[in-house]
Enzyme design. Structure first.
Site, PDB file in Angstrom:
ATOM      1  N   ALA A 165       0.975  -1.183   0.165  1.00 60.79           N
ATOM      2  CA  ALA A 165      -0.110  -0.225   0.179  1.00 60.79           C
ATOM      3  C   ALA A 165       1.122   1.612  -0.331  1.00 60.79           C
ATOM      4  O   ALA A 165       2.317   1.161   0.933  1.00 60.79           O
ATOM      5  CB  ALA A 165      -0.623  -0.355   1.529  1.00 60.79           C
ATOM      6  N   PRO A 166       0.149   2.469  -0.642  1.00 60.43           N
ATOM      7  CA  PRO A 166       0.640   3.631  -0.590  1.00 60.43           C
ATOM      8  C   PRO A 166       0.714   4.172   0.917  1.00 60.43           C
ATOM      9  O   PRO A 166      -0.117   3.705   1.987  1.00 60.43           O
ATOM     10  CB  PRO A 166       0.082   4.746  -1.641  1.00 60.43           C
ATOM     11  N   TRP A 167       1.843   5.986   1.474  1.00 57.20           N
ATOM     12  CA  TRP A 167       1.300   6.507   1.785  1.00 57.20           C
ATOM     13  C   TRP A 167       0.693   7.807   2.025  1.00 57.20           C
ATOM     14  O   TRP A 167       0.028   8.231   3.066  1.00 57.20           O
ATOM     15  CB  TRP A 167       2.878   6.501   2.525  1.00 57.20           C
ATOM     16  N   LYS A 191       1.715  -5.133   3.630  1.00 57.72           N
ATOM     17  CA  LYS A 191       3.135  -4.212   3.410  1.00 57.72           C
ATOM     18  C   LYS A 191       2.735  -2.596   3.462  1.00 57.72           C
ATOM     19  O   LYS A 191       2.021  -1.876   2.205  1.00 57.72           O
ATOM     20  CB  LYS A 191       4.266  -4.389   3.105  1.00 57.72           C
ATOM     21  N   PRO A 192       2.499  -1.601   4.199  1.00 55.25           N
ATOM     22  CA  PRO A 192       1.761  -0.774   3.810  1.00 55.25           C
ATOM     23  C   PRO A 192       3.524   0.170   3.745  1.00 55.25           C
ATOM     24  O   PRO A 192       4.493  -0.208   3.855  1.00 55.25           O
ATOM     25  CB  PRO A 192       2.221  -0.048   5.219  1.00 55.25           C
ATOM     26  N   GLU A 194       6.511   2.501   4.097  1.00 54.57           N
ATOM     27  CA  GLU A 194       7.731   3.140   5.677  1.00 54.57           C
ATOM     28  C   GLU A 194       7.013   3.923   6.232  1.00 54.57           C
ATOM     29  O   GLU A 194       6.968   4.252   7.366  1.00 54.57           O
ATOM     30  CB  GLU A 194       8.963   2.402   5.720  1.00 54.57           C
ATOM     31  N   SER A 245       2.772   3.711  -7.434  1.00 59.22           N
ATOM     32  CA  SER A 245       2.622   4.697  -8.666  1.00 59.22           C
ATOM     33  C   SER A 245       3.179   3.537  -9.863  1.00 59.22           C
ATOM     34  O   SER A 245       3.669   2.247  -9.286  1.00 59.22           O
ATOM     35  CB  SER A 245       4.490   5.240  -8.494  1.00 59.22           C
ATOM     36  N   ALA A 247       5.309   3.503 -11.543  1.00 56.78           N
ATOM     37  CA  ALA A 247       6.824   2.768 -12.468  1.00 56.78           C
ATOM     38  C   ALA A 247       6.919   1.496 -11.100  1.00 56.78           C
ATOM     39  O   ALA A 247       7.926   0.362 -11.512  1.00 56.78           O
ATOM     40  CB  ALA A 247       7.560   3.488 -11.666  1.00 56.78           C
ATOM     41  N   GLU A 266      -3.291  -1.078  -8.448  1.00 54.28           N
ATOM     42  CA  GLU A 266      -4.612   0.490  -8.541  1.00 54.28           C
ATOM     43  C   GLU A 266      -2.924   1.389  -8.774  1.00 54.28           C
ATOM     44  O   GLU A 266      -2.670   1.276  -7.847  1.00 54.28           O
ATOM     45  CB  GLU A 266      -5.014   0.755  -7.543  1.00 54.28           C
ATOM     46  N   CYS A 300      -4.872  10.125  -5.941  1.00 45.54           N
ATOM     47  CA  CYS A 300      -4.950   9.545  -7.910  1.00 45.54           C
ATOM     48  C   CYS A 300      -5.673   9.793  -8.335  1.00 45.54           C
ATOM     49  O   CYS A 300      -5.426  10.207  -9.728  1.00 45.54           O
ATOM     50  CB  CYS A 300      -4.308   8.068  -7.172  1.00 45.54           C
ATOM     51  N   GLU A 399       2.401  12.910 -13.410  1.00 50.26           N
ATOM     52  CA  GLU A 399       1.397  12.804 -11.782  1.00 50.26           C
ATOM     53  C   GLU A 399       2.441  13.383 -11.294  1.00 50.26           C
ATOM     54  O   GLU A 399       3.750  13.309 -10.892  1.00 50.26           O
ATOM     55  CB  GLU A 399       1.586  11.495 -11.689  1.00 50.26           C
TER      56      GLU A 399
HETATM   57  P1  NAD Z   1       4.845   4.269  -4.285  1.00 51.09           P
HETATM   58  O1  NAD Z   1       5.063   3.348  -5.747  1.00 51.09           O
HETATM   59  O2  NAD Z   1       6.438   4.738  -4.227  1.00 51.09           O
HETATM   60  O3  NAD Z   1       5.037   2.874  -2.463  1.00 51.09           O
HETATM   61  C1  NAD Z   1       4.044   2.278  -2.836  1.00 51.09           C
HETATM   62  C2  NAD Z   1       4.359   1.140  -2.151  1.00 51.09           C
HETATM   63  O4  NAD Z   1       5.053   0.312  -3.061  1.00 51.09           O
HETATM   64  C3  NAD Z   1       4.964   0.968  -0.979  1.00 51.09           C
HETATM   65  O5  NAD Z   1       4.453   0.490   0.564  1.00 51.09           O
HETATM   66  C4  NAD Z   1       6.426   1.584  -1.228  1.00 51.09           C
HETATM   67  O6  NAD Z   1       7.357   1.105  -0.215  1.00 51.09           O
HETATM   68  C5  NAD Z   1       6.459  -0.100  -2.427  1.00 51.09           C
HETATM   69  N1  NAD Z   1       7.409   0.334  -3.189  1.00 51.09           N
HETATM   70  C6  NAD Z   1       8.488   0.712  -3.462  1.00 51.09           C
HETATM   71  N2  NAD Z   1       9.130   0.258  -4.687  1.00 51.09           N
HETATM   72  C7  NAD Z   1       8.861  -1.541  -4.497  1.00 51.09           C
HETATM   73  C8  NAD Z   1       9.314  -2.348  -4.639  1.00 51.09           C
HETATM   74  N3  NAD Z   1      10.722  -2.447  -5.407  1.00 51.09           N
HETATM   75  N4  NAD Z   1       8.813  -3.143  -5.151  1.00 51.09           N
HETATM   76  C9  NAD Z   1       8.002  -3.788  -4.073  1.00 51.09           C
HETATM   77  N5  NAD Z   1       7.226  -2.396  -3.748  1.00 51.09           N
HETATM   78  C10 NAD Z   1       7.963  -1.287  -3.204  1.00 51.09           C
HETATM   79  O7  NAD Z   1       3.477   4.521  -3.894  1.00 51.09           O
HETATM   80  P2  NAD Z   1       3.643   6.051  -3.246  1.00 51.09           P
HETATM   81  O8  NAD Z   1       4.980   6.985  -3.837  1.00 51.09           O
HETATM   82  O9  NAD Z   1       4.154   5.587  -2.563  1.00 51.09           O
HETATM   83  O10 NAD Z   1       2.121   6.591  -3.447  1.00 51.09           O
HETATM   84  C11 NAD Z   1       1.956   7.037  -4.535  1.00 51.09           C
HETATM   85  C12 NAD Z   1       1.120   6.582  -5.609  1.00 51.09           C
HETATM   86  O11 NAD Z   1       0.539   5.945  -4.931  1.00 51.09           O
HETATM   87  C13 NAD Z   1       1.525   7.066  -6.298  1.00 51.09           C
HETATM   88  O12 NAD Z   1       1.454   7.220  -8.002  1.00 51.09           O
HETATM   89  C14 NAD Z   1      -0.696   6.912  -7.009  1.00 51.09           C
HETATM   90  O13 NAD Z   1      -1.678   7.750  -8.329  1.00 51.09           O
HETATM   91  C15 NAD Z   1      -0.669   6.188  -6.495  1.00 51.09           C
HETATM   92  N6  NAD Z   1      -2.088   5.720  -5.761  1.00 51.09           N
HETATM   93  C16 NAD Z   1      -2.866   4.934  -6.661  1.00 51.09           C
HETATM   94  C17 NAD Z   1      -4.492   4.117  -6.351  1.00 51.09           C
HETATM   95  C18 NAD Z   1      -4.735   3.843  -6.996  1.00 51.09           C
HETATM   96  O14 NAD Z   1      -5.871   3.356  -6.563  1.00 51.09           O
HETATM   97  N7  NAD Z   1      -4.942   3.771  -7.688  1.00 51.09           N
HETATM   98  C19 NAD Z   1      -4.158   5.052  -4.796  1.00 51.09           C
HETATM   99  C20 NAD Z   1      -3.191   5.368  -3.821  1.00 51.09           C
HETATM  100  C21 NAD Z   1      -2.173   5.857  -4.628  1.00 51.09           C
END
Ligand code: NAD
Length: 512
Positions: A165-167, A191-192, A194, A245, A247, A266, A300, A399
């Site tokens: 999950a994201p932050w 995994k939330p 960090e 994200s 990426a 997502e 998002c 974004e």
């Molecule tokens: P992020 O992709 O950087 O991180 C998301 C999660 O992935 C975190 O828990 C992070 O620790 C983990 N992560 C990072 N690298 C990883 C890897 N190599 N392997 C496995 N896990 C890994 O995103 P963020 O910055 O936390 O959140 C913002 C993003 O989330 C934005 O792009 C937003 O649009 C997206 N988002 C999408 C939705 C949706 O419903 N589509 C909802 C909320 C947020």
């Protein structure tokens, strides 16, 4: 485990609430064993509020083992038993609503009114919704489709789900992953991010206190590279569900695919906000400001690209900028605050970088800077309107995930819809018009998982949330997400009771 007797803190007493570490495995908290720590920072002040030992691969293994052990019992519970447990879970969450709101506001910098009125009640409603859905398995009716057999489908849980999950909405994202998974009889390791472990931990603790068996819901708070990738690659994890994200989603999809898991993604968004020339301008201006600034733009589905038909363009730009200037930045815990900081100082600098690079070719109408004075230690950024940017520029295509709205003009309806579709993303969009035919056309032709008409942002437990194109696939919330966490089995009974079946002719010919 929960200690309601503690005095009401001004913010949230993280150290007091999580004295035993930030991992939650097999129904109890514990410390991570990666050998590294992470300090959670209050983005409103820059102060460190809680330091914890990050999860390492052994913690992920322990959490997956706990989930695996809990799976047969939880999967065998009747839908009614799982539903009852989720109803009790919703009641525990409601009792602890203020605790959740404060924890969410502290770790994210969200105004308390947003946590109290949106994140927390939305999560309680979601929990109650999935308590109902747990009893609503749907499928094709049993029947004699071949003539000689009775066929039916079983809809079964998948096993151990690994979620990431994201932050930005830590509580809601945890809920959107955990609830449909466990309602369907799976067990889960989440995994939330960090940066924001608090409300996932409170959520898992509340689930346990509500009587959901230990091991059904586990939390590993660690980095993406270490804990995240190990969880995705884990051979005992049957499904990966990821929100984050685009990426990182690509990388996660690669790892999950290599180990043949079901995947649910997502991902990012860049929602268009299309204002036709017959729109209620007052409504559109208010909708744009609220839709762009919700959660300090770290949403998002936030309105990020307003396309405004030429006759309304200049007035829309001026009124939107003026209205943004009335939004009050401040301490998330202060009653008068409308907008909190961004999640971190590094993210604030990233947002500022997008705006600074855009200055060369576009007009920054308002904002475009961090506030000084008493807010300068926090990760604040002023609400920003940018006009006259080129459609193919970075500020329109990427974004930003901050309080930044780009406004662009269009002439014909065809052009407005074409521009709305002109990014790689497809998560959400809105169209603003009083003409039902125009609005209806926008709902058909905009390629996104959600299209609002004359509003932008509201979500409901009963309806699906999820992307098209680079915004991912799979749905959160609703019965559709419940189905994603199930797999379908065809069961076929022979009804003839003869040893030599008619179809055996294909093997034995007339010797059958
Ligand atoms: P992020 O992709 O950087 O991180 C998301 C999660 O992935 C975190 O828990 C992070 O620790 C983990 N992560 C990072 N690298 C990883 C890897 N190599 N392997 C496995 N896990 C890994 O995103 P963020 O910055 O936390 O959140 C913002 C993003 O989330 C934005 O792009 C937003 O649009 C997206 N988002 C999408 C939705 C949706 O419903 N589509 C909802 C909320 C947020």
């Amino acid at each position: 485990m929960h200690s309601p007797g503690t005095a009401t803190p001004h913010r949230f007493p993280a150290q007091e609430r999580f004295p035993d570490g930030a991992q939650f495995i097999a129904g109890r908290p514990r410390r991570g064993t990666s050998g590294r720590t992470h300090a959670v920072v209050d983005p409103a002040t820059g102060a460190e509020v809680y330091t914890y030992e990050l999860a390492g691969t052994e913690d992920v293994d322990a959490a997956v083992a706990a989930a695996r052990e809990a799976f047969p019992g939880w999967a065998a519970a009747t839908p009614g038993e799982r539903s009852d447990a989720l109803h009790r879970f919703a009641a525990v969450l409601a009792d602890r609503a203020e605790d959740f709101a404060r924890a969410e506001s502290l770790q994210c910098g969200k105004p308390l009114k947003l946590s109290r009125e949106f994140d927390v009640p939305g999560t309680i409603d979601n929990t109650a919704f999935f308590a109902g859905v747990a009893r609503q398995l749907q499928g094709q009716s049993a029947g004699e489709y071949s003539g000689d057999h009775t066929s039916y489908v079983r809809r079964e849980p998948i096993g151990v789900v690994g979620s990431i999950a994201p932050w930005n909405y830590p509580l809601q994202m945890a809920a959107w992953k955990i609830l449909p998974a466990i309602a369907a009889g799976n067990t889960i390791v989440l995994k939330p991010a960090e940066l924001t472990p608090f409300t996932s931990l409170l959520f898992a603790e509340a689930a346990t206190d509500a009587g959901i068996p230990p091991g059904v819901v586990n939390i590993v708070a660690g980095t993406g590279k270490e804990a995240g990738e190990h969880l995705v690659a884990h051979p005992d994890v049957a499904m990966t569900s990821f929100t984050g994200s685009t990426a990182v989603g690509r990388r996660v999809a690669g790892i999950a695919t290599a180990t043949v898991k079901r995947i649910h993604l997502e991902l990012g968004g860049k929602a268009p906000f299309v204002v036709f020339d017959d729109a209620d301008l007052e409504a559109a201006v208010h909708g744009a400001v609220a839709g762009a600034l919700i959660n300090t733009g770290q949403d998002c589905t936030a309105a990020t690209r307003a396309y405004v038909q030429r006759p309304l363009y200049e007035e829309f730009v001026a009124r939107t900028a003026a209205l943004m200037e009335t939004v009050r930045l401040g301490d998330p815990f202060a009653p008068g605050t409308d907008l909190g900081p961004l999640i971190s100082h590094s993210h604030r600098d990233r947002v500022a970088g997008f705006v600074d690079r855009a200055r060369a070719h576009a007009r920054v109408v308002t904002g475009g800077e961090a506030p000084q004075g008493e807010l300068e230690n926090g990760a604040y950024y002023r609400p920003t309107v940018i006009a006259d940017a080129a459609q193919d520029s970075e500020i329109v295509q990427s974004e930003i995930f901050g309080p930044v709205l780009v406004v662009l003009p269009f002439d014909t309806d065809d052009e407005g819809i074409r521009l709305a579709n002109d990014t790689p993303y497809g998560l959400a969009a809105s169209a603003w018009s009083r003409d039902v035919y125009r609005a209806n056309r926008a709902t058909r032709e905009i390629r996104a998982g959600c299209v609002w008409i004359n509003d932008h942002i509201p979500i409901i437990s009963e309806m699906p949330h999820g992307g098209y194109r680079a915004s991912g696939f799979g749905k959160d919330m609703s019965v559709y997400s419940f189905e994603e966490y199930t797999q379908i089995k065809h069961v076929m009974f022979d009804n003839t009771a003869v040893a030599r079946k008619a179809w055996h002719r294909t093997i034995f010919g007339e010797r059958r």
